[in-house]
Design a protein around this motif. Structure first.
Motif, PDB file in Angstrom:
ATOM      1  N   MET A  18      31.634  49.484  24.473  1.00 14.12           N
ATOM      2  CA  MET A  18      31.280  50.542  25.413  1.00 14.12           C
ATOM      3  C   MET A  18      30.626  49.947  26.666  1.00 14.12           C
ATOM      4  O   MET A  18      30.896  50.361  27.789  1.00 14.12           O
ATOM      5  CB  MET A  18      30.308  51.531  24.741  1.00 14.12           C
ATOM      6  N   LEU A  19      29.768  48.921  26.482  1.00  7.49           N
ATOM      7  CA  LEU A  19      29.088  48.296  27.610  1.00  7.49           C
ATOM      8  C   LEU A  19      30.107  47.707  28.579  1.00  7.49           C
ATOM      9  O   LEU A  19      30.023  47.923  29.790  1.00  7.49           O
ATOM     10  CB  LEU A  19      28.141  47.212  27.107  1.00  7.49           C
ATOM     11  N   LEU A  20      31.094  46.969  28.066  1.00  6.37           N
ATOM     12  CA  LEU A  20      32.071  46.328  28.930  1.00  6.37           C
ATOM     13  C   LEU A  20      32.957  47.344  29.638  1.00  6.37           C
ATOM     14  O   LEU A  20      33.345  47.139  30.790  1.00  6.37           O
ATOM     15  CB  LEU A  20      32.930  45.360  28.116  1.00  6.37           C
ATOM     16  N   LYS A  21      33.290  48.449  28.973  1.00  4.75           N
ATOM     17  CA  LYS A  21      34.129  49.467  29.603  1.00  4.75           C
ATOM     18  C   LYS A  21      33.459  50.054  30.835  1.00  4.75           C
ATOM     19  O   LYS A  21      34.133  50.441  31.790  1.00  4.75           O
ATOM     20  CB  LYS A  21      34.451  50.574  28.598  1.00  4.75           C
ATOM     21  N   SER A  22      32.153  50.114  30.816  1.00  5.73           N
ATOM     22  CA  SER A  22      31.433  50.684  31.958  1.00  5.73           C
ATOM     23  C   SER A  22      31.521  49.795  33.197  1.00  5.73           C
ATOM     24  O   SER A  22      31.173  50.215  34.295  1.00  5.73           O
ATOM     25  CB  SER A  22      29.965  50.921  31.584  1.00  5.73           C
ATOM     26  N   TYR A  23      31.991  48.553  33.016  1.00 11.33           N
ATOM     27  CA  TYR A  23      32.085  47.621  34.143  1.00 11.33           C
ATOM     28  C   TYR A  23      33.519  47.404  34.631  1.00 11.33           C
ATOM     29  O   TYR A  23      33.758  46.548  35.479  1.00 11.33           O
ATOM     30  CB  TYR A  23      31.470  46.269  33.750  1.00 11.33           C
ATOM     31  N   VAL A  24      34.451  48.190  34.113  1.00 10.74           N
ATOM     32  CA  VAL A  24      35.844  48.024  34.527  1.00 10.74           C
ATOM     33  C   VAL A  24      35.997  48.237  36.035  1.00 10.74           C
ATOM     34  O   VAL A  24      36.597  47.406  36.739  1.00 10.74           O
ATOM     35  CB  VAL A  24      36.768  48.994  33.764  1.00 10.74           C
ATOM     36  N   LEU A  25      35.456  49.311  36.565  1.00  7.94           N
ATOM     37  CA  LEU A  25      35.590  49.589  37.998  1.00  7.94           C
ATOM     38  C   LEU A  25      34.878  48.542  38.853  1.00  7.94           C
ATOM     39  O   LEU A  25      35.484  48.031  39.819  1.00  7.94           O
ATOM     40  CB  LEU A  25      35.065  50.981  38.331  1.00  7.94           C
TER      41      LEU A  25
ATOM     42  N   TYR B 188      31.105  39.135  37.409  1.00  5.44           N
ATOM     43  CA  TYR B 188      32.216  40.089  37.464  1.00  5.44           C
ATOM     44  C   TYR B 188      33.564  39.365  37.562  1.00  5.44           C
ATOM     45  O   TYR B 188      34.602  39.948  37.241  1.00  5.44           O
ATOM     46  CB  TYR B 188      32.080  41.026  38.669  1.00  5.44           C
ATOM     47  N   LEU B 189      33.545  38.125  37.987  1.00  4.33           N
ATOM     48  CA  LEU B 189      34.786  37.351  38.145  1.00  4.33           C
ATOM     49  C   LEU B 189      35.043  36.422  36.964  1.00  4.33           C
ATOM     50  O   LEU B 189      35.952  35.605  37.009  1.00  4.33           O
ATOM     51  CB  LEU B 189      34.726  36.515  39.431  1.00  4.33           C
ATOM     52  N   ALA B 190      34.261  36.564  35.908  1.00  3.91           N
ATOM     53  CA  ALA B 190      34.353  35.641  34.775  1.00  3.91           C
ATOM     54  C   ALA B 190      35.743  35.600  34.151  1.00  3.91           C
ATOM     55  O   ALA B 190      36.188  34.549  33.676  1.00  3.91           O
ATOM     56  CB  ALA B 190      33.315  36.012  33.711  1.00  3.91           C
TER      57      ALA B 190
ATOM     58  N   ALA C 292      26.858  39.384  28.591  1.00  5.54           N
ATOM     59  CA  ALA C 292      28.005  40.000  27.928  1.00  5.54           C
ATOM     60  C   ALA C 292      29.274  39.840  28.764  1.00  5.54           C
ATOM     61  O   ALA C 292      30.367  39.620  28.219  1.00  5.54           O
ATOM     62  CB  ALA C 292      27.734  41.488  27.686  1.00  5.54           C
ATOM     63  N   LEU C 293      29.132  39.926  30.074  1.00  5.68           N
ATOM     64  CA  LEU C 293      30.291  39.753  30.947  1.00  5.68           C
ATOM     65  C   LEU C 293      30.785  38.306  30.920  1.00  5.68           C
ATOM     66  O   LEU C 293      31.991  38.054  30.887  1.00  5.68           O
ATOM     67  CB  LEU C 293      29.934  40.172  32.373  1.00  5.68           C
TER      68      LEU C 293
ATOM     69  N   PHE D 268      28.325  40.947  42.666  1.00  6.92           N
ATOM     70  CA  PHE D 268      29.239  40.475  41.635  1.00  6.92           C
ATOM     71  C   PHE D 268      28.530  40.288  40.302  1.00  6.92           C
ATOM     72  O   PHE D 268      28.992  39.532  39.450  1.00  6.92           O
ATOM     73  CB  PHE D 268      29.878  39.154  42.086  1.00  6.92           C
ATOM     74  N   SER D 269      27.430  40.987  40.160  1.00  2.11           N
ATOM     75  CA  SER D 269      26.630  40.845  38.944  1.00  2.11           C
ATOM     76  C   SER D 269      25.925  42.163  38.639  1.00  2.11           C
ATOM     77  O   SER D 269      25.585  42.918  39.561  1.00  2.11           O
ATOM     78  CB  SER D 269      25.597  39.730  39.135  1.00  2.11           C
ATOM     79  N   PRO D 270      25.696  42.468  37.356  1.00  2.00           N
ATOM     80  CA  PRO D 270      24.984  43.699  36.999  1.00  2.00           C
ATOM     81  C   PRO D 270      23.550  43.695  37.509  1.00  2.00           C
ATOM     82  O   PRO D 270      23.002  42.645  37.878  1.00  2.00           O
ATOM     83  CB  PRO D 270      25.013  43.693  35.459  1.00  2.00           C
ATOM     84  N   ASP D 271      22.951  44.829  37.532  1.00  2.00           N
ATOM     85  CA  ASP D 271      21.532  44.952  37.878  1.00  2.00           C
ATOM     86  C   ASP D 271      20.721  44.047  36.947  1.00  2.00           C
ATOM     87  O   ASP D 271      20.848  44.127  35.724  1.00  2.00           O
ATOM     88  CB  ASP D 271      21.101  46.413  37.703  1.00  2.00           C
ATOM     89  N   PRO D 272      19.897  43.160  37.515  1.00  2.00           N
ATOM     90  CA  PRO D 272      19.111  42.232  36.676  1.00  2.00           C
ATOM     91  C   PRO D 272      18.237  42.933  35.646  1.00  2.00           C
ATOM     92  O   PRO D 272      17.858  42.328  34.629  1.00  2.00           O
ATOM     93  CB  PRO D 272      18.257  41.474  37.697  1.00  2.00           C
TER      94      PRO D 272
END
Length: 272
Positions: free
Chosen positions: A1-8, A97-99, A46-47, A34-38
């Motif tokens: 679920m966590l990863l799906k939230s970062y698809v966009l 985000y580019l991993a 996880a990314l 290019f990175s989640p909120d710290p």
């Protein structure tokens, strides 16, 4: 679920990355975009794990890894080593985000991967050349020179009859007049700083010359220094057919232009 939230965000980041590759503005990308909120603990890790774990052998993402690694047989960075790994053009530790974005995954040899590590561009010149967006093979820019050294290790022009204390082959970027200064600096940084290709090619040259000693000797006995020069020029033309900026083209041209080498100096170099 966590990863799906970062698809966009990943799709948006991939698009921005590709535009920056084309526009040569990678150094202007803000890593924060290019990175989640710290404050979101574990999200960045996880990314990154999408690449580190899910692309391992037998895992769902392995096909993406294999496709990236198998795009080339020879390393597209140095043209010497065999592709054995996949590298992130922009490091996943800085741009998570580019991993797992395919266009950020480049086939590479182990030596080039170790040199680059997690380097990210901070200015125009530090943008490493991208095999899929940068094509500089239409221009001739790679050169080499043979230096003969005195007892203090200083370069000097050895005469045909002399036995210098040492020698060194240097590879360097010689920008054509059509290049602007920023482009020239970028290629030079890619060559000598990011990947240290000059050192890789110098090692290749040191290994290559001894294997040609017998051919040089036969040509020399048949026609002297001028025939050695012509022989080397022929080797350079042959190697230039598939790739004009091959280290071998630069090497053989440099040797052909060196009077001491063609006059028998090849024996000293081949002897080590």
């Amino acid at each position: 679920m966590l990863l799906k939230s970062y698809v966009l965000p990943i799709v948006v980041a991939a698009d921005a990355y590709e535009r920056a590759c084309r526009d040569l503005t990678l150094h202007q990308l803000d890593p924060a975009d290019f990175s989640p909120d710290p404050s979101k603990d574990g999200h960045k890790e996880a990314l990154v794990a999408v690449y580190d774990q899910r692309m391992q052998l037998g895992r769902p993402g392995r096909a993406v890894y294999e496709e990236a690694r198998n795009r080339k047989g020879k390393c597209p960075i140095c043209g010497v080593g065999r592709v054995s790994q996949v590298d992130h053009h922009l490091p996943k530790s800085v741009y998570p985000y580019l991993a797992a974005v395919p266009m950020n995954l480049l086939p590479i040899c182990g030596d080039c991967n170790r040199e680059k590590l997690n380097k990210a561009p901070t200015c125009y010149a530090e943008q490493a050349l991208h095999p899929y967006f940068d094509d500089i093979d239409d221009d001739r820019w790679l050169r080499a020179r043979l230096l003969t050294l005195d007892g203090d290790g200083k370069p000097y022009e050895a005469k045909p009859s002399e036995s210098p204390e040492g020698w060194r082959i240097e590879f360097y970027v010689d920008p054509p007049p059509s290049w602007d200064s920023r482009h020239a600096q970028r290629v030079k940084h890619h060559f000598s700083e990011t990947y240290k290709l000059d050192e890789i090619y110098e090692d290749q040259a040191a290994d290559d010359i001894p294997g040609l000693e017998l051919a040089f000797e036969e040509v020399f006995k048949a026609g002297g220094p001028s025939d050695v020069r012509v022989y080397l020029e022929g080797l350079a033309r042959t190697r230039a057919h598939p790739h004009k900026n091959s280290w071998m083209v630069a090497l053989y041209e440099a040797l052909a232009a060196h009077v001491w080498f063609c006059s028998g100096g090849f024996r000293q170099i081949a002897a080590g």
